[in-house]
Design an enzyme around this catalytic site. Structure first.
Site, short mmCIF file in Angstrom:
data_model
loop_
_atom_site.label_atom_id
_atom_site.label_comp_id
_atom_site.label_asym_id
_atom_site.label_seq_id
_atom_site.Cartn_x
_atom_site.Cartn_y
_atom_site.Cartn_z
N THR A 1 0.83 -1.19 0.00
CA THR A 1 0.00 0.00 0.00
C THR A 1 0.87 1.24 0.00
O THR A 1 2.04 1.20 0.41
CB THR A 1 -0.90 0.07 1.25
N ASP A 2 0.32 2.35 -0.44
CA ASP A 2 0.94 3.63 -0.16
C ASP A 2 0.72 3.93 1.32
O ASP A 2 0.06 3.16 2.03
CB ASP A 2 0.33 4.72 -1.06
#
Length: 759
Positions: free
Chosen positions: A465-466
């Site tokens: 994920t960011d």
């Protein structure tokens, strides 16, 4: 969704058990689902013999002998039905579900999952029911989540009933993402390419880990403290799989990484953000160029040099994972989060330069995480502060962003960072009928991660994920739900704790409740450990280089390369008035303006670059007078300052008698703080706004954003220098004087879709 794929051919008579503990809403959801499917609905509680009802009403839990005839009767109802049938039944244990399945193997289980707090609140709100709230804990203790070989779906009861029914219907009709099974990792294939010994190491480590260690591997911590005690706490309590640290002096960073690697039995992925060379990884690293700068000259080797120096300098620190290159496409000039962080505004330039960067950094022992899937650059907003959307249709996306991802996956990129960016039309390609309210950012969208990224694009590597603190993710659902939902959707690692103890607990609860299936957890672990093995972390004697390796960081050789790149990439956007060249001989007296937009989250002095500009101008022989705003003059001790007074003193009829030319140097930033960035002047009708462009030759130089012409169209000479470094400033001043020519190129985004910016 978990377990075996549940899609079926049109016309199949769906046989479904809606399962879960008391209070989860089995009857409500089951009835609504049956209506949606045109099926009959039966509440399993109505099939309990009276003895079971009396026992539960007395507060006594049922035992397995009590339940067996009841479960057999539920199972018998399915083959006896001539139509689709939905039955609500707790079915908490695997053995209970096996009894039902023994009568009809086609039964699909829909597990309604919810937190204890929500379940308890629902149970206490229904007085008089034969199942009292006091039995909730015994039910939760009994619950065994769906296993990989069970056809089933897990849904969150915090969602509205309509949303739950839509999700289940989509899965049953084959419109949802399949389970992790069809896209399991192959560690012997690209990008891992592991041999038998490395695969054995991966499997042996997984086999030796406790559940808490397995959950910890899913996390990448952001190290906010350099102290050994802090690292001890993170590693001992949360067993993280990776780290990204707060930048600091290279010597401190290296020692911090060395200590971290020495304190964990499973080597760590150590990430940095070398988007611009070594500068993103430590305070004394070399700023080589921005992505846009590397795409602003015909020489594609600039991107390779940026990657090479990024790799050498970050590897010297002990980093092994680069959160780069950025493969977004800057289609929308209003988008300022990637305006300097994208190689350009076409997929062709992005692919060409991203491959060069990747090849350059790959010369060092480093793997890459390209970002931000499914692609930024369409919406003008910044996912740090709001969910943004890539609104291209599937075919358009496929020809642009899809082309970029296919090329880079084929080129060997090892991991992909997923943005908190929704792609409504692409999601609907895989799940027709999704409503606007059902569109999720890619980090929570299995149709984008599994069907598209793993399936159509064939990505076998690791997905992370960011940053999970971005509002683009956190606005989607409650934190306790969003943490495990990212892994369940198809991400393998979760970037940054908000609160370590809470997030770790949320992830662990998500696994225990079945939101994250055992298969999904195992596959994520194999990808994480496989990436570590591909770096040789399992066999390397020294995971961090010696202190002497730091000599390459910010070295004269690297700064000389940066200076050469600055010389090549300083770009003349326009000089329609023919103001250039401007020299000390022709225009000796310069009025210098600095535009910053204010301090950003780094807390650095936003106008510090102006001293370098003044020094370089004076070294060239100019007489420089620096403009100061009312606020700056008041801070310096001048009483009675206000913007009207400054304006009346600055904009007088003798301006051209006092100054021969005006230079405006802008270094406007707002990354991760504003949805989009424009020039913010110091006051209404501020004196620094270039109204003086009608009085004297005026040159506007951007040291950052490429879109300033929308705010200063009256300026006829505009230069994009790309960076606030000494090298870029010096090269710009040389070119203003005509000592060297402009070589940089620009794309049409600089004119901001307005005719007056071209004048």
């Amino acid at each position: 969704m978990t377990g075996k794929p549940v899609s079926s051919e049109d016309g199949h008579r769906h046989h479904i058990v809606v399962m879960g503990v008391a209070g989860c809403g089995k009857s409500t959801v089951g009835a609504a689902l049956a209506e949606r499917l045109g099926a009959k609905f039966l509440d399993g509680d109505s099939l309990h013999p009276q003895a079971n009802i009396d026992k539960m009403a007395a507060g006594t839990p049922l035992n397995d002998d009590d339940r067996a005839p009841w479960l057999a009767e539920i199972g018998r109802r399915f083959p006896a039905s001539n139509s689709a049938l939905v039955i609500a039944c707790s079915a908490l244990k695997r053995s209970y579900r096996d009894i039902i399945r023994s009568a009809d193997p086609s039964v699909v289980f829909v597990h309604l999952h919810g937190t204890r707090e929500l379940l308890n609140a629902r149970m206490t709100a229904r007085p008089g029911h034969f199942m009292p709230a006091s039995l909730l804990d015994s039910q939760l203790d009994t619950l065994e989540p769906l296993e990989d070989d069970e056809a089933g779906i897990v849904v969150d009861i915090a969602s509205p009933v309509e949303d739950i029914v839509n999700d289940v219907h989509a899965a049953l009709t084959g419109q949802s993402a399949a389970s992790a099974g069809p896209h399991l990792v192959d560690l012997k294939a690209a990008p891992y390419n592991l041999d038998d010994a490395a695969v054995e190491w991966v499997e042996s480590i997984i086999g030796s880990m406790t559940l808490e260690e397995k959950i910890g591997q899913l996390f990448i911590n952001h190290n906010n403290d350099y102290s050994p005690a802090y690292l001890d706490g993170v590693l001992e309590n949360f067993h993280v799989g990776g780290m990204r640290y707060r930048p600091g002096p290279s010597s401190a960073v290296q020692e911090h990484i060395r200590y971290a690697q020495s304190k964990t039995r499973i080597p760590l992925l150590i990430a940095s953000n070398p988007e611009m060379g070594g500068a993103g990884s430590c305070d004394d690293g070399t700023f080589v160029s921005t992505h846009l700068q590397a795409g602003s000259h015909p020489d594609k080797s600039i991107a390779r040099q940026m990657g090479q120096m990024a790799g050498v300098e970050t590897a010297a620190l002990g980093c092994n994972w680069a959160f780069a290159p950025i493969v977004d496409i800057h289609y929308n000039w209003r988008n300022t989060v990637i305006s300097t962080r994208a190689f350009g505004n076409t997929p062709e330039i992005v692919v060409e330069r991203a491959k060069e960067y990747f090849d350059g950094i790959s010369e060092s022992p480093t793997v890459c995480a390209m970002k931000h899937f499914p692609g930024d650059g369409i919406d003008e907003r910044d996912q740090h502060v709001v969910t943004s959307y890539n609104t291209l249709g599937y075919d358009e996306w496929n020809a642009s962003y899809g082309h970029v991802y296919r090329e880079m996956i084929g080129h060997g990129v090892q991991s992909i960072m997923v943005g908190h960016i929704g792609a409504p039309e692409v999601s609907r390609h895989f799940r027709p009928g999704l409503t606007d309210a059902e569109i999720r950012p890619a980090t929570l969208a299995p149709e984008l991660l599994q069907d598209l990224l793993r399936g159509e694009l064939g990505f076998n590597g690791l997905v992370l994920t960011d940053a999970s603190l971005m509002v683009g993710l956190t606005q989607a659902m409650k934190r306790r739900d969003v943490v495990p939902a990212t892994i369940a959707a198809g991400c393998d690692m979760f970037l940054f704790f908000r609160n370590a103890e809470e997030d770790f607990g949320y992830m662990l609860d998500g696994y225990k409740s079945g939101v994250i299936s055992e298969g999904r957890l195992q596959d994520a672990l194999r990808r994480i450990l496989g990436l570590k093995a591909s770096l040789g972390l399992h066999v390397r004697q020294e995971l961090v280089p010696p202190v002497e390796a730091l000599a390459v960081i910010g070295s004269e050789a690297h700064r000389a390369i940066a200076a050469d790149i600055a010389e090549k990439t300083v770009t003349l956007v326009k000089d329609t008035a023919g103001n250039l060249p401007i020299t000390p001989e022709t225009h000796p007296r310069i009025r210098l303006y600095g535009i910053s937009g204010g301090a950003d989250f780094t807390r650095a002095d936003p106008l510090a670059y102006l001293d370098a500009v003044r020094e370089e101008l004076e070294a060239a022989g100019f007489e420089v007078s620096v403009f100061r705003t009312a606020e700056q003059r008041e801070a310096a001790g001048e009483p009675g300052m206000n913007f009207m007074r400054v304006l009346s003193e600055e904009a007088t009829g003798d301006y051209a008698e006092r100054y021969d030319a005006a230079f405006v140097f802008a270094n406007v930033k707002g990354f991760a703080q504003e949805a989009s960035i424009r020039i913010k002047w110091s006051s209404p009708m501020a004196a620094e706004i270039p109204s003086y462009a009608t009085e004297v030759p005026t040159v506007f130089v951007s040291l950052n954003q490429p879109n300033h012409l929308i705010d200063v169209p009256m300026v006829r000479t505009v230069i994009h220098a790309h960076a606030a470094t000494r090298e870029a400033i010096r090269a710009t001043i040389h070119k203003i004087q005509g000592k060297s020519g402009f070589q940089g190129k620009f794309n049409q985004n600089v004119f901001c879709d307005s005719f007056d910016t071209r004048l």
